[in-house]
Write an enzyme that holds these catalytic residues in place. Structure first.
Site, PDB file in Angstrom:
ATOM      1  N   ASP A  50      80.453  28.461  42.070  1.00  0.00           N
ATOM      2  CA  ASP A  50      79.756  29.712  42.194  1.00  0.00           C
ATOM      3  C   ASP A  50      78.710  29.354  43.571  1.00  0.00           C
ATOM      4  OD1 ASP A  50      78.506  32.225  40.802  1.00  0.00           O
ATOM      5  OD2 ASP A  50      77.033  31.203  41.877  1.00  0.00           O
TER       6      ASP A  50
ATOM      7  N   TYR B 188      72.749  32.235  49.582  1.00  0.00           N
ATOM      8  CA  TYR B 188      72.310  30.831  49.668  1.00  0.00           C
ATOM      9  C   TYR B 188      72.432  30.166  50.679  1.00  0.00           C
ATOM     10  CZ  TYR B 188      73.332  31.409  44.491  1.00  0.00           C
ATOM     11  OH  TYR B 188      73.364  31.959  43.447  1.00  0.00           O
TER      12      TYR B 188
ATOM     13  N   LYS C  38      78.994  35.985  46.551  1.00  0.00           N
ATOM     14  CA  LYS C  38      77.896  37.361  45.934  1.00  0.00           C
ATOM     15  C   LYS C  38      77.651  38.061  47.345  1.00  0.00           C
ATOM     16  CE  LYS C  38      76.090  34.503  42.264  1.00  0.00           C
ATOM     17  NZ  LYS C  38      76.276  33.266  42.923  1.00  0.00           N
TER      18      LYS C  38
ATOM     19  N   HIS D  93      74.877  41.029  44.296  1.00  0.00           N
ATOM     20  CA  HIS D  93      73.725  40.112  44.094  1.00  0.00           C
ATOM     21  C   HIS D  93      72.549  40.503  43.152  1.00  0.00           C
ATOM     22  CE1 HIS D  93      72.640  35.485  45.215  1.00  0.00           C
ATOM     23  NE2 HIS D  93      71.852  35.904  44.162  1.00  0.00           N
TER      24      HIS D  93
END
Length: 290
Positions: free
Chosen positions: A51, A56, A85, A118
């Protein structure tokens, strides 16, 4: 309670896609060698579910780790389940199409297995909510129809946000990834998910690390000869959640796969269920500043 025996065991999403019951999370994992190495080690340790997210800022390195992990194990791409996401700066139909292509390029993949919104109501689109969310979900449906994601879903959504997209949806979300651990069971959200055939996926199942030093949890873990992290991940599975275990330490990455030779008693499940607030609560997606 569904009984699982290994990391590659699966839940079945509402569209029939199978998703491994434990994922390897990469939130707060630094881009570069750390992310690449941790993902490679995770795949070698038995994780079949990785994931990440555009937010990120490590999709490039996660993709490199996936490639290295596949090479080291001899697995094929289809043996892995990969999630990313949609970033908060991409809430429109057209921006979703651009965003998924950028993520796929960074990951080095031609599709992901799961693509999530997200956050439902990011600050930069709040003035146009709920119309921007409707348009964004329409974009997610296009990603699904184009085969760039085998499943689509949401993250940090509550009832009002789900209602917005369901009003016009032609494809309904299959997963809701939320802050979920003994500190915040989010009962209203998990019930909403269950009622709508949406899998509850648990990010921060260790309370962003804040639960690892809890003395009460340490006592429970000692009874089973396990670590606190293993107990927390097991708690998630026994609730029917899908936990995303995260670590950048090789030994802990491997240790966190050792979940299938014990079960928490009803009394210990109740103890963990009663720890509300000890490691913080879920962020309100309608008041965040991002």
């Amino acid at each position: 309670m569904t009984e699982f025996s290994k990391m590659s065991d699966t839940y079945t999403l509402s569209n029939g896609v199978k998703i491994p019951v434990v994922g390897f999370g990469t939130w707060q994992t630094p881009d570069g060698d750390v992310a690449k190495h941790s993902v490679e080690v995770a795949i070698e340790a038995g994780y079949r579910h990785i994931d990440t997210a555009a937010m990120y800022r490590n999709e490039d390195s996660v993709g490199e780790g996936i490639k290295a992990g596949l090479a080291a194990t001899g697995l094929k791409r289809d043996d892995l389940f990969v999630t990313t996401k949609l970033n908060n700066n991409a809430h429109s139909f057209d921006l979703v199409q651009k965003a998924i292509d950028e993520s796929l390029t960074k990951l080095g993949l031609d599709h992901v297995d799961l693509y999530l919104i997200h956050w439902p109501n990011p600050a930069s689109f709040r003035d146009s909510y709920p119309d921007s969310l409707k348009d964004t979900w329409r974009g997610m449906e296009q990603v699904y129809k184009d085969g760039k994601a085998r499943a689509i879903g949401i993250s940090n959504f509550r009832q009002a946000h789900l209602d917005v997209i369901k009003a016009d949806a032609t494809v309904e979300p299959m997963v809701n990834q939320i802050f979920l651990n003994p500190s915040d069971l989010q009962p209203a959200v998990t019930k909403m998910n269950e009622d709508n055939h949406i899998l509850s996926e648990a990010y921060s199942p260790l309370g962003t690390g804040k639960l690892l030093g809890n003395t009460e949890l340490a006592k429970v873990a000692a009874k089973y000869g396990k670590g606190v992290a293993q107990v927390l991940l097991r708690w998630s599975l026994q609730h029917g959640f899908l936990p995303l275990a995260k670590s950048v330490h090789d030994d802990r990455i491997k240790q966190n796969t050792d979940l299938f030779d014990f079960s928490l008693s009803d009394a210990d499940m109740k103890t963990l269920d009663g720890m509300h607030g000890v490691a913080g609560l879920a962020t309100d997606p309608d008041t965040t500043n991002f």
